[in-house]
Design a protein around this motif. Structure first.
Motif, mmCIF file in Angstrom:
data_model
loop_
_atom_site.group_PDB
_atom_site.id
_atom_site.type_symbol
_atom_site.label_atom_id
_atom_site.label_comp_id
_atom_site.label_asym_id
_atom_site.label_seq_id
_atom_site.Cartn_x
_atom_site.Cartn_y
_atom_site.Cartn_z
ATOM 1 N N ASN A 103 0.807 -1.222 0.000
ATOM 2 C CA ASN A 103 0.000 0.000 0.000
ATOM 3 C C ASN A 103 0.841 1.275 0.000
ATOM 4 O O ASN A 103 0.324 2.370 0.201
ATOM 5 C CB ASN A 103 -0.974 0.003 1.184
ATOM 6 N N HIS A 104 2.140 1.130 -0.212
ATOM 7 C CA HIS A 104 3.022 2.295 -0.325
ATOM 8 C C HIS A 104 3.980 2.046 -1.479
ATOM 9 O O HIS A 104 4.600 0.988 -1.560
ATOM 10 C CB HIS A 104 3.819 2.518 0.963
ATOM 11 N N PRO A 113 -2.947 3.100 -3.803
ATOM 12 C CA PRO A 113 -4.239 2.402 -3.709
ATOM 13 C C PRO A 113 -4.113 0.986 -4.266
ATOM 14 O O PRO A 113 -3.342 0.744 -5.199
ATOM 15 C CB PRO A 113 -5.172 3.247 -4.577
ATOM 16 N N LEU A 114 -4.853 0.069 -3.683
ATOM 17 C CA LEU A 114 -4.844 -1.306 -4.161
ATOM 18 C C LEU A 114 -5.809 -1.455 -5.328
ATOM 19 O O LEU A 114 -6.887 -0.846 -5.333
ATOM 20 C CB LEU A 114 -5.245 -2.267 -3.043
ATOM 21 N N TRP A 129 -3.666 -4.535 -14.619
ATOM 22 C CA TRP A 129 -2.665 -3.511 -14.330
ATOM 23 C C TRP A 129 -2.866 -2.234 -15.130
ATOM 24 O O TRP A 129 -2.429 -1.164 -14.706
ATOM 25 C CB TRP A 129 -1.254 -4.062 -14.524
ATOM 26 N N VAL A 130 -3.522 -2.316 -16.283
ATOM 27 C CA VAL A 130 -3.713 -1.133 -17.120
ATOM 28 C C VAL A 130 -4.556 -0.112 -16.359
ATOM 29 O O VAL A 130 -5.622 -0.429 -15.838
ATOM 30 C CB VAL A 130 -4.398 -1.510 -18.447
ATOM 31 N N GLY A 131 -4.053 1.104 -16.232
ATOM 32 C CA GLY A 131 -4.762 2.173 -15.545
ATOM 33 C C GLY A 131 -4.482 2.261 -14.056
ATOM 34 O O GLY A 131 -4.953 3.182 -13.395
ATOM 35 N N GLU A 132 -3.732 1.311 -13.525
ATOM 36 C CA GLU A 132 -3.390 1.358 -12.102
ATOM 37 C C GLU A 132 -2.214 2.299 -11.883
ATOM 38 O O GLU A 132 -1.523 2.677 -12.811
ATOM 39 C CB GLU A 132 -3.069 -0.039 -11.568
ATOM 40 N N SER A 133 -1.990 2.659 -10.620
ATOM 41 C CA SER A 133 -0.905 3.591 -10.307
ATOM 42 C C SER A 133 0.176 2.910 -9.474
ATOM 43 O O SER A 133 -0.024 1.819 -8.941
ATOM 44 C CB SER A 133 -1.452 4.807 -9.559
#
Length: 182
Positions: A103-104, A113-114, A129-133
């Motif tokens: 979470n970090h 964010p998860l 995974w596409v669009g995740e940060s």
């Protein structure tokens, strides 16, 4: 290496190869000591990183990328990783470092964010995974993920790199192309 052998339930499933570079003459003896301590590991001195890495990766059905500062803190089973990749051919790879506790984002030093996880067999997690940060949006890394040969070798052949850092940078730039298929 010590933590890998301590935490891996089935280390015989993998041929560990250390591709190393001697930046100092004094390291030569240290690598010899390490090789003597771990005779089951193949040590290859780097002469042409890109060429050697591609040759090594092509020799196996899948590759677990690791770096010299990896520390394994929880038990894992490579057979489970292999089964997950076989059962989910749409997946880009398998991360041994990402999970609900990630979470970090260390690289960016920000809360992370998860993603929305799907629970698979044996409690494994799958996510898009596409669009995740943060780490969850960084699908190709060289510090503890497993990739199939048919996914990673074409990527390696299409990019230019001189060391692990430039390798990871170039692989990250290929992520958009991979997002269409994986």
């Amino acid at each position: 290496l010590r933590s890998f052998f301590l935490q891996c339930a089935d280390p015989g499933m993998i041929q560990l190869v250390v591709l190393y570079s001697n930046t100092r003459l004094s390291f030569d003896q240290r690598y010899r000591q390490l090789a003597a301590t771990y005779p089951e590991v193949q040590f290859v001195e780097e002469t042409a990183f890109r060429t050697q890495l591609i040759s090594l990766v092509e020799a196996y059905d899948s590759t677990l990328f690791l770096v010299d500062d990896n520390v394994f803190v929880n038990p894992f089973e490579l057979a489970l990783v292999q089964r997950a990749l076989q059962n989910h051919p749409e997946c880009l790879g398998f991360s041994l470092r990402l999970g609900r506790n990630t979470n970090h984002c260390y690289a960016l030093n920000v809360p992370q964010p998860l993603p929305k996880f799907q629970t698979l067999e044996a409690g494994l997690l799958k996510y898009r995974w596409v669009g995740e940060s943060g780490d969850f949006g960084y699908p190709i890394e060289v510090s503890s993920s497993v990739y199939r040969r048919e996914v990673i070798v074409p990527c390696l052949k299409q990019i230019q790199f001189k060391n692990p850092n430039t390798l990871e940078e170039q692989l990250a730039q290929r992520a958009v192309a991979l997002s269409r298929r994986r």
